[in-house]
Design an enzyme around this catalytic site. Sequence first.
Site, PDB file in Angstrom:
ATOM      1  N   GLU A 265       0.899  -1.170   0.000  1.00 46.41           N
ATOM      2  CA  GLU A 265       0.000   0.000   0.000  1.00 46.41           C
ATOM      3  C   GLU A 265       0.926   1.206   0.000  1.00 46.41           C
ATOM      4  O   GLU A 265       1.507   1.551   1.025  1.00 46.41           O
ATOM      5  CB  GLU A 265      -0.865   0.019   1.266  1.00 46.41           C
ATOM      6  CG  GLU A 265      -1.818  -1.140   1.411  1.00 46.41           C
ATOM      7  CD  GLU A 265      -2.972  -1.075   0.429  1.00 46.41           C
ATOM      8  OE1 GLU A 265      -3.123  -0.069  -0.290  1.00 46.41           O
ATOM      9  OE2 GLU A 265      -3.724  -2.060   0.376  1.00 46.41           O
ATOM     10  N   CYS A 299      -2.480   8.655   2.832  1.00 48.56           N
ATOM     11  CA  CYS A 299      -2.149   8.351   1.439  1.00 48.56           C
ATOM     12  C   CYS A 299      -3.363   8.554   0.533  1.00 48.56           C
ATOM     13  O   CYS A 299      -3.211   8.603  -0.685  1.00 48.56           O
ATOM     14  CB  CYS A 299      -1.599   6.946   1.318  1.00 48.56           C
ATOM     15  SG  CYS A 299      -2.642   5.730   2.108  1.00 48.56           S
TER      16      CYS A 299
END
Length: 495
Positions: A265, A299
């Site tokens: 990720e 993010c």
Amino acid sequence: MVVHETLLSRLKDKTLVVEAAKVGGKWVRDVSDGARFDVFNPATGVVLASLPALSATDARCAVADAKHAQKAWAKRTGRDRSAVLKCWHQLWIENLDDLALILTCEQGKPLAEARGEVLYGASYLEWFAEEAKRIYGDIIPGHAENLRILVMKQPVGVVGAITPWNFPNAMIARKVAPALAVGCAMVAKPAAETPLSMLALAVLADRAGLPDGLFSVITARSGADFGKEMTSNPDVAKITFTGSTEVGRILMRQGADQIKKLGLELGGNAPFIVFDDADIDAAVDGAMAAKYRNAGQTCVCANRIYVQSVVYETFVEKFSARVASLRVGNGLESGVEIGPLINAGSVAKVREHIADAIDRGGKVIVGSEPSELGPLFVNPTVIRDATSDMKLSREETFGPLAPIFRFETVDEVIALANDTEFGLSGYFYARDMARIFKVAEALEVGMVGVNTGLISTEVAPFGGVKQSGLGREGSRYGADDYLEIKYVCLGGQAA
Ligand code: ADP
């Protein structure tokens, strides 16, 4: 023991802050060479705790213990594993106040957000505790009359996990919950800035009766040695990493020799698009949520806000008024909405993006003055007339800076939004149904928020395309990352 008074005096259960690593079944308070590192409160700069700095050898011991424990764990029924995870979940919820306090002290986010994160993390544990009982295979009709084909799913084995500092509770929850649910063991390394949250969870895992060796927490000053050990140790079947794209590349390179399985990720550069048919007030709400959660340090934060020409001035005016009213401060104080950034490097990056944007014609309309609260505080900033040649358009800012770009047509903004190597999330506000489908399908990202700025939930698959990652976390797809498919061809059956 240096655990700071500001933290200790507020905890209901003081044993949740540990100055030790968890290696297999043992809590390790000191290492032989005496190496330690400090954990700071980013809002005040005070040292919160001191932890042993473990080596690759310690990580290797944890993997050996994990290998042993995993075999027995995988043999237990899904129902059995589920019961342990449910017990851990219960303790996680019962200790919400303390876990949130620890999180705010080491990470800086406002207490209300920390509570939200702890509950969000717990939701993964609950979800995968339920999924533990539903790891179904398949029976496929054979390709010859006397053959049958069984497809079974088996745990990959020992998993190495590396997590970042921005969600010290939820990022490990998203990994450890599915891994344990399907029968894997995990050796995890938290970010050096925020290890206390993961250690507190390990204390609760012990109390929940999780067998020794299944969840180790390796505290270390940097991630490099741990990463090398995980990528080169043949007993580690898979590595799951959340962090920067650069470190993701390093792990991929290092893992190449052993074809190490990877779940990644990585970074994002999320576009947030406001079309001329959007509900502008709703778009402002969505942009505030997508941009300013965790002071812009997620993010999936909106990194580039694109607004169609006709509604540009209206959006800029309403959005900047909201940003100007945000309250900045120590996350422990009530009413604070924006805490400090995590470290000096993060502050420098945001300042660099602001300076570069000003040089290239951007106008700062909110947040020009430096914060007086301390070195790690940055006032929420809005820059209008942003353009594609600015650094803030290409790089993830990871801070409370919102650049607003102007665009004219749908095709133009789709091209602009996709003009990045990242592909994690994207958001847009529109009402026309044909436009909604066109843009949702055209955005090169793993997750799209349409008329919403918040997309994270345990029931949906979280993950990116392009250079934002590999694999998905959460939802029924999230278990797949920790499972291998095996097929058995059964001969000698009745023709
Ligand atoms: P950030 O810039 O947000 O700190 P990083 O990707 O550098 O993101 O850090 C995320 C996690 O990766 C942290 O736990 C960190 O210690 C770890 N890490 C950093 N460098 C490496 C590396 N070379 N190998 C493995 N892990 C690393």
